[in-house]
Design a protein around this motif. Structure first.
Motif, PDB file in Angstrom:
ATOM      1  N   ARG A   1      -4.985  11.866 -17.346  1.00 50.92           N
ATOM      2  CA  ARG A   1      -5.085  11.032 -16.288  1.00 50.92           C
ATOM      3  C   ARG A   1      -6.067  10.028 -16.592  1.00 50.92           C
ATOM      4  O   ARG A   1      -5.719   8.781 -16.397  1.00 50.92           O
ATOM      5  CB  ARG A   1      -5.163  11.596 -14.940  1.00 50.92           C
ATOM      6  CG  ARG A   1      -4.057  12.052 -14.334  1.00 50.92           C
ATOM      7  CD  ARG A   1      -3.922  12.210 -12.659  1.00 50.92           C
ATOM      8  NE  ARG A   1      -2.836  12.524 -12.370  1.00 50.92           N
ATOM      9  CZ  ARG A   1      -2.706  13.788 -11.659  1.00 50.92           C
ATOM     10  NH1 ARG A   1      -3.643  14.591 -11.475  1.00 50.92           N
ATOM     11  NH2 ARG A   1      -1.396  14.120 -11.335  1.00 50.92           N
TER      12      ARG A   1
ATOM     13  N   GLU B   1       3.753  13.829   2.600  1.00 49.34           N
ATOM     14  CA  GLU B   1       3.454  15.213   2.298  1.00 49.34           C
ATOM     15  C   GLU B   1       4.565  15.615   1.241  1.00 49.34           C
ATOM     16  O   GLU B   1       5.839  15.503   1.781  1.00 49.34           O
ATOM     17  CB  GLU B   1       3.176  16.149   3.243  1.00 49.34           C
ATOM     18  CG  GLU B   1       2.373  17.432   2.944  1.00 49.34           C
ATOM     19  CD  GLU B   1       2.277  18.387   4.181  1.00 49.34           C
ATOM     20  OE1 GLU B   1       1.294  17.780   4.714  1.00 49.34           O
ATOM     21  OE2 GLU B   1       2.680  19.346   4.287  1.00 49.34           O
ATOM     22  N   LYS B   2       4.129  16.315   0.337  1.00 52.28           N
ATOM     23  CA  LYS B   2       5.306  16.845  -0.734  1.00 52.28           C
ATOM     24  C   LYS B   2       4.931  18.347  -1.099  1.00 52.28           C
ATOM     25  O   LYS B   2       3.606  18.716  -0.957  1.00 52.28           O
ATOM     26  CB  LYS B   2       5.215  16.177  -1.957  1.00 52.28           C
ATOM     27  CG  LYS B   2       5.991  14.869  -2.114  1.00 52.28           C
ATOM     28  CD  LYS B   2       6.127  14.060  -3.421  1.00 52.28           C
ATOM     29  CE  LYS B   2       6.110  12.566  -3.341  1.00 52.28           C
ATOM     30  NZ  LYS B   2       5.532  12.107  -4.450  1.00 52.28           N
ATOM     31  N   THR B   3       5.788  19.056  -1.542  1.00 54.52           N
ATOM     32  CA  THR B   3       5.525  20.401  -1.852  1.00 54.52           C
ATOM     33  C   THR B   3       4.621  20.575  -3.069  1.00 54.52           C
ATOM     34  O   THR B   3       4.917  19.742  -3.801  1.00 54.52           O
ATOM     35  CB  THR B   3       6.727  21.183  -1.958  1.00 54.52           C
ATOM     36  OG1 THR B   3       7.755  20.925  -0.990  1.00 54.52           O
ATOM     37  CG2 THR B   3       6.248  22.848  -2.131  1.00 54.52           C
ATOM     38  N   THR B   4       3.608  21.092  -3.059  1.00 52.97           N
ATOM     39  CA  THR B   4       2.775  21.299  -4.230  1.00 52.97           C
ATOM     40  C   THR B   4       2.647  22.491  -4.928  1.00 52.97           C
ATOM     41  O   THR B   4       3.337  23.562  -4.409  1.00 52.97           O
ATOM     42  CB  THR B   4       1.020  20.812  -3.910  1.00 52.97           C
ATOM     43  OG1 THR B   4       0.848  21.780  -3.066  1.00 52.97           O
ATOM     44  CG2 THR B   4       1.039  19.364  -3.490  1.00 52.97           C
ATOM     45  N   HIS B   5       2.401  22.594  -6.187  1.00 54.36           N
ATOM     46  CA  HIS B   5       2.175  23.960  -6.802  1.00 54.36           C
ATOM     47  C   HIS B   5       0.813  23.958  -7.350  1.00 54.36           C
ATOM     48  O   HIS B   5       0.208  23.067  -7.657  1.00 54.36           O
ATOM     49  CB  HIS B   5       3.225  24.182  -7.703  1.00 54.36           C
ATOM     50  CG  HIS B   5       3.071  23.131  -8.995  1.00 54.36           C
ATOM     51  ND1 HIS B   5       3.753  21.829  -8.913  1.00 54.36           N
ATOM     52  CD2 HIS B   5       2.655  23.100  -9.956  1.00 54.36           C
ATOM     53  CE1 HIS B   5       3.556  21.399 -10.046  1.00 54.36           C
ATOM     54  NE2 HIS B   5       2.889  22.042 -10.718  1.00 54.36           N
ATOM     55  N   GLN B   6       0.356  25.361  -7.414  1.00 57.34           N
ATOM     56  CA  GLN B   6      -1.041  25.377  -7.930  1.00 57.34           C
ATOM     57  C   GLN B   6      -0.999  25.439  -9.343  1.00 57.34           C
ATOM     58  O   GLN B   6      -0.160  26.092 -10.214  1.00 57.34           O
ATOM     59  CB  GLN B   6      -1.555  26.881  -7.450  1.00 57.34           C
ATOM     60  CG  GLN B   6      -2.903  27.124  -7.842  1.00 57.34           C
ATOM     61  CD  GLN B   6      -3.375  28.525  -7.182  1.00 57.34           C
ATOM     62  OE1 GLN B   6      -2.628  29.335  -6.322  1.00 57.34           O
ATOM     63  NE2 GLN B   6      -4.420  29.098  -7.708  1.00 57.34           N
ATOM     64  N   ASN B   7      -1.965  24.818 -10.141  1.00 55.08           N
ATOM     65  CA  ASN B   7      -2.149  24.750 -11.564  1.00 55.08           C
ATOM     66  C   ASN B   7      -3.176  25.637 -11.706  1.00 55.08           C
ATOM     67  O   ASN B   7      -3.997  25.798 -11.138  1.00 55.08           O
ATOM     68  CB  ASN B   7      -2.468  23.444 -12.011  1.00 55.08           C
ATOM     69  CG  ASN B   7      -1.233  22.394 -12.087  1.00 55.08           C
ATOM     70  OD1 ASN B   7      -0.352  22.789 -12.567  1.00 55.08           O
ATOM     71  ND2 ASN B   7      -1.559  21.157 -11.217  1.00 55.08           N
TER      72      ASN B   7
ATOM     73  N   ARG C   1      -6.334  16.326 -15.844  1.00 61.13           N
ATOM     74  CA  ARG C   1      -7.475  15.272 -15.548  1.00 61.13           C
ATOM     75  C   ARG C   1      -7.657  14.505 -16.669  1.00 61.13           C
ATOM     76  O   ARG C   1      -7.945  13.164 -16.727  1.00 61.13           O
ATOM     77  CB  ARG C   1      -8.957  16.196 -15.143  1.00 61.13           C
ATOM     78  CG  ARG C   1      -9.736  15.145 -14.682  1.00 61.13           C
ATOM     79  CD  ARG C   1     -11.366  16.271 -14.723  1.00 61.13           C
ATOM     80  NE  ARG C   1     -11.597  16.632 -15.948  1.00 61.13           N
ATOM     81  CZ  ARG C   1     -13.024  16.808 -16.094  1.00 61.13           C
ATOM     82  NH1 ARG C   1     -14.116  16.179 -15.284  1.00 61.13           N
ATOM     83  NH2 ARG C   1     -13.448  17.409 -17.331  1.00 61.13           N
TER      84      ARG C   1
ATOM     85  N   ALA D   1      -5.189  22.131 -15.061  1.00 62.93           N
ATOM     86  CA  ALA D   1      -5.746  21.207 -14.290  1.00 62.93           C
ATOM     87  C   ALA D   1      -6.876  20.157 -14.926  1.00 62.93           C
ATOM     88  O   ALA D   1      -6.759  18.980 -14.820  1.00 62.93           O
ATOM     89  CB  ALA D   1      -6.333  21.663 -12.847  1.00 62.93           C
TER      90      ALA D   1
ATOM     91  N   LYS E   1       0.930  -1.212  -0.075  1.00 64.44           N
ATOM     92  CA  LYS E   1      -0.018  -0.196  -0.019  1.00 64.44           C
ATOM     93  C   LYS E   1       0.830   1.259   0.094  1.00 64.44           C
ATOM     94  O   LYS E   1       1.771   1.405   0.901  1.00 64.44           O
ATOM     95  CB  LYS E   1      -0.889   0.065   1.209  1.00 64.44           C
ATOM     96  CG  LYS E   1      -1.964   0.926   1.067  1.00 64.44           C
ATOM     97  CD  LYS E   1      -2.951   0.687   2.633  1.00 64.44           C
ATOM     98  CE  LYS E   1      -3.594   1.785   3.041  1.00 64.44           C
ATOM     99  NZ  LYS E   1      -4.096   1.732   4.140  1.00 64.44           N
ATOM    100  N   ALA E   2       0.575   2.111  -1.011  1.00 61.34           N
ATOM    101  CA  ALA E   2       1.291   3.245  -1.118  1.00 61.34           C
ATOM    102  C   ALA E   2       0.965   4.442   0.163  1.00 61.34           C
ATOM    103  O   ALA E   2      -0.523   4.609   0.150  1.00 61.34           O
ATOM    104  CB  ALA E   2       1.118   3.928  -2.474  1.00 61.34           C
ATOM    105  N   VAL E   3       1.810   4.662   0.863  1.00 57.06           N
ATOM    106  CA  VAL E   3       1.341   5.775   2.068  1.00 57.06           C
ATOM    107  C   VAL E   3       1.770   6.835   1.779  1.00 57.06           C
ATOM    108  O   VAL E   3       2.714   7.157   1.207  1.00 57.06           O
ATOM    109  CB  VAL E   3       2.209   5.077   3.342  1.00 57.06           C
ATOM    110  CG1 VAL E   3       1.801   6.184   4.394  1.00 57.06           C
ATOM    111  CG2 VAL E   3       1.770   3.685   3.566  1.00 57.06           C
ATOM    112  N   TYR E   4       0.894   7.956   2.000  1.00 47.68           N
ATOM    113  CA  TYR E   4       0.993   9.267   1.481  1.00 47.68           C
ATOM    114  C   TYR E   4       2.019   9.937   2.370  1.00 47.68           C
ATOM    115  O   TYR E   4       1.929   9.727   3.657  1.00 47.68           O
ATOM    116  CB  TYR E   4      -0.316  10.000   1.779  1.00 47.68           C
ATOM    117  CG  TYR E   4      -0.297  11.449   1.409  1.00 47.68           C
ATOM    118  CD1 TYR E   4       0.016  11.966   0.211  1.00 47.68           C
ATOM    119  CD2 TYR E   4      -0.566  12.273   2.339  1.00 47.68           C
ATOM    120  CE1 TYR E   4       0.069  13.560   0.050  1.00 47.68           C
ATOM    121  CE2 TYR E   4      -0.543  13.596   2.338  1.00 47.68           C
ATOM    122  CZ  TYR E   4      -0.172  14.289   1.037  1.00 47.68           C
ATOM    123  OH  TYR E   4      -0.228  15.612   0.891  1.00 47.68           O
TER     124      TYR E   4
END
Lengths: 534, 236
Positions: free
Chosen positions: A305, A287-293, A302, A298, A282-285
């Motif tokens: 994906r 937290e990483k730095t995100t950026h706004q699209n 979608r 976005a 199971k991939a455990v989340y």
């Protein structure tokens, strides 16, 4: 009880023959019979027919050279391969990961009855696929070489031995596929990749098959001697068909023992395997730095994906992506030959026009946008309750289409231009028109696909595969782009007496630009309105 | 915050909502109850802008959902009765997608995801695909996505279905917090005890028509909400 379970499972495998997947209504008796006849025609007529022709071709020379066993070994191995690979997914879905395992285990049905019914279906499917190859081969041998009682018995035993080997292999492969599928992360992309590799290998083998058979027949003595020396089991396998009593006995006992072992292992572990959900890492989340699209980015992400998450979506609506890349590479590599052939058939002045048509035709098989609106399905509330306009949603779908069709197309066009400059003395204006014409044609057909995707949108589907495999929008997208090419070709031959190829290209370029503008305007206004009303 | 005026919506011959008017002020938790097929979901879907309606008007903070739908949608969030989310995305991808759509800055979204996912004990599962989520997990994800852009108004259709008791308690807490900060909640429910304890105001809908609305005391008086509801339902 077993009969009931087998019937239920049979209905599960062939449910689309009995029920219309779109309406979920039962088909008429005539419809059901029609579907089974069509299926039998495909299995017996098409697959069986192809292999019968091959058998007819090599039966005489091999048996004349005393290599009848090699004939049976070749067809026996092909039969095992088709049988095992053809029925492996039935085994995977029907034996190990059946949806109704939990239900059946909770009912007062003996475990062995469930197992027997499932294995029986695996056996029947394997037999269906393997018999399509080995049965015609055996009959042709009886007709052309010998129909002595021992040979007839050998043929029957060979068919039975193969069907059991196929079942054992299917159980093994089905187990491996089930385990892998539970652990895979990028299942969609990997399945698509595996399917593409399979198709490529299939065509390579298909195109070289005649040559391979030819060399086999020519060199049968040496090849046969090598097999006999290094793979004696294969020699004995082929000998069954010739009616060798020892080979029949050895393989009957050996296959029986293997089947008993398979039964023993399955019986011991069936419940555990069938109810296990697989220990998925199971991939455990984290937290990483995100950026706004931006909103448009976005929405595009979608769409991409969604496209890359489904192997079926990629294979059905995006196969041309790979074809365009391959076509570009082929033109760059073998451009001189390609242009020579085109010049020979259509005349050198039409080389670029035909090249544009070929690229346009391949690009016409890229139509993810046709299914994109329907694929919103039950999720449509997300787009509709978000602060985005219908046009923004449609625009993202269109961008995905243009990206998926446009990037490989630009590559193919670039390769073509390089090849043209190297090998053909072409007018620079004509090269510019070739680039413009090809790009505009794909823009025009992409917009056409989008229009059909919006107008024919169906949000109430039971399985998404019907969205990109069936229905008017898919037909209109796939064949529409080809029909336009035929129309353009017809126009050229009508006008060729009056105008040059360059003037014709110029006119078509202008027409395509105008038509694309009209399509774009329709999508932006009427199409967006249509989406709002879905 | 939300003003529904003379809303009417028909499906074929059937009037799903008939001349319904409601006003929800900032700070209010407004419950919406009625039997199955009474018109609750149709009202909510019309108010969110998912579904067009025949006549009437709906205003969010003064903006008309008909005239300026995007301005309305920017200020609100919606949670449907069935959390059909994008199964091809992971939980975190879905939250980031919603945050992008609503223009939430990277810092704000990270802080909110951290806070709400921790409160719902969903943090560890955010890297999992939504397809692997249970109904309750999807509902939690839908709730976090609704709160991620700090909307002023949240509309929810049966939000407590599928939630475990602690998540249901947390949701009630979050609803109250939002309203204490000047926001408003409009939600439908069949759980009358929850509505009775949680709501400031309540509306009862029957066959598309609003049959009673107002503060809890105005609607139920000294009786229980359940008995009032059953009495009204029994009336022809």
């Amino acid at each position: 009880m077993i009969g009931l379970l087998v019937r239920k499972q049979w209905m599960d495998i062939f449910k689309n023959f009995h029920y219309n997947p779109k309406t979920n209504k039962a088909r008429s008796k005539a419809g059901v019979i029609g579907y089974y006849i069509f299926y039998l025609f495909l299995m017996v007529g098409v697959i069986g027919g192809i292999f019968s022709m091959m058998a007819v071709e090599i039966c005489d020379p091999l048996s004349a050279a005393g290599m009848g066993w090699l004939y049976f070994t070749i067809f026996g191995l092909m039969s095992v391969l088709l049988g095992a690979f053809g029925s492996v997914f039935t085994t995977f879905a029907g034996l190990y990961l059946a949806k109704d395992n939990d239900l059946l285990f909770s009912l007062p049905i003996p475990l062995s009855a469930i197992m027997i019914s499932r294995l029986l279906i695996v056996y029947l499917m394997g037999l269906l696929y393997s018999a399509a190859i080995i049965l015609p081969a055996v009959i042709i041998y009886w007709v052309k070489v010998s129909a002595a009682p021992l040979v007839i018995l050998g043929g029957i035993i060979l068919i039975l031995v193969i069907s059991f080997i196929v079942m054992i292999l299917s159980c093994l492969l089905g187990y491996v596929v089930a385990r892998i599928s539970l652990k895979l992360k990028n299942k969609g992309v990997l399945t698509a990749l595996a399917a593409v590799i399979f198709i490529v290998v299939y065509y390579v083998v298909y195109f070289h098959f005649g040559q391979m058979i030819g060399s086999l027949v020519d060199d049968a003595g040496t090849i046969g001697a090598n097999i006999k020396e290094s793979f004696y089991a294969l020699y004995m396998f082929g000998r069954i068909g010739e009616g060798d009593p020892l080979a029949m006995l050895l393989y009957t006992v050996g296959t029986g023992a293997l089947f008993a072992l398979t039964w023993f292992i399955l019986h011991r572990s069936f419940l555990k395997i069938s109810t296990s959900t697989g220990v998925v890492s199971k991939a455990v989340y984290k937290e990483k730095t995100t950026h706004q699209n931006s909103v448009s980015r976005a929405l595009l992400i979608r769409e991409l994906r969604r496209f890359t998450s489904s192997a079926n979506y990629m294979l059905n609506c995006g196969f041309g992506i790979l074809m365009l890349v391959l076509a570009g590479g082929a033109i760059l590599w073998k451009g001189e030959d390609v242009f020579y052939v085109i010049g020979m058939v259509f005349g050198p002045e039409l080389t670029l026009l035909i090249l544009a048509a070929i690229l346009g035709m391949i690009a016409g098989t890229i139509y993810p946008v046709t299914a994109a609106v329907s694929l919103e399905g039950k999720n449509i509330w997300i787009a509709k309750s978000s602060p985005v306009s219908s046009w923004q949603v449609l625009q993202a779908k269109l961008r995905m289409q243009l990206l998926l069709a446009g990037v490989p197309l630009c590559f193919a066009v670039l390769c073509s231009v390089i090849a043209v400059i190297r090998f053909v003395p072409a007018d620079p204006l004509m090269i510019v028109l070739f680039v413009l014409l090809t790009l505009l044609y794909v823009l025009f057909t992409s917009l056409w696909d989008m229009i059909w995707g919006v107008r024919g949108a169906n949000l109430n589907w039971s399985n998404e595969i019907y969205v990109y495999k069936q229905g008017m929008p898919v037909m209109a997208s796939l064949f529409g782009s080809w029909i336009f090419l035929i129309v353009i070709g017809g126009l050229y031959f009508l006008l060729t007496k009056y105008i040059s190829a360059t003037v014709f290209c110029l006119i078509i370029t202008v027409l395509l630009a105008a038509a694309s503008f009209i399509e774009y305007s329709w999508i932006k206004t009427k199409g967006a309105e249509h989406f709002e009303n879905l | 915050m939300l003003r529904i005026e003379h809303l009417t919506k028909t499906f074929g011959d059937k009037k799903a909502v008939d001349d319904l008017s409601l006003h929800i002020a900032p700070g209010e938790i407004y419950g919406f109850i009625g039997h199955n097929g009474a018109g609750k979901t149709t009202t909510l879907r019309s108010a969110v802008g998912i579904q067009r309606f025949d006549s009437g008007e709906i205003y969010i903070n003064g903006s008309s959902i008909k005239q300026d739908p995007l301005a309305c949608k920017r200020q609100m969030a919606y949670i449907p009765d069935n959390p059909d989310l994008y199964e091809f995305m992971t939980g975190i991808q879905y939250l980031n997608f919603i945050a992008d759509i609503f223009g939430v800055s990277a810092e704000d979204r990270q802080a909110r995801i951290r806070e709400y996912a921790d409160r719902f004990s969903l943090t560890a599962d955010l890297a999992q695909p939504v397809a692997a989520y249970s109904h309750g997990m999807k509902q939690k994800l839908a709730i976090i996505s609704a709160w991620i852009h700090a909307p002023k108004l949240i509309m929810m259709d049966e939000p407590f279905v599928g939630l475990d008791p602690s998540a249901a308690f947390l949701l009630k807490e979050m609803m109250r917090e939002l309203c204490d900060q000047g926001g408003a909640i409009f939600f439908s429910t069949h759980v009358l005890e929850v509505a009775e304890k949680l709501c400031d105001k309540i509306a009862i809908i029957k066959e598309g028509r609003l049959i009673r609305s107002g503060t809890m005391d105005e609607v139920k008086g000294d009786e229980s909400l359940e008995s009032v509801f059953l009495e009204l339902e029994a009336e022809k």
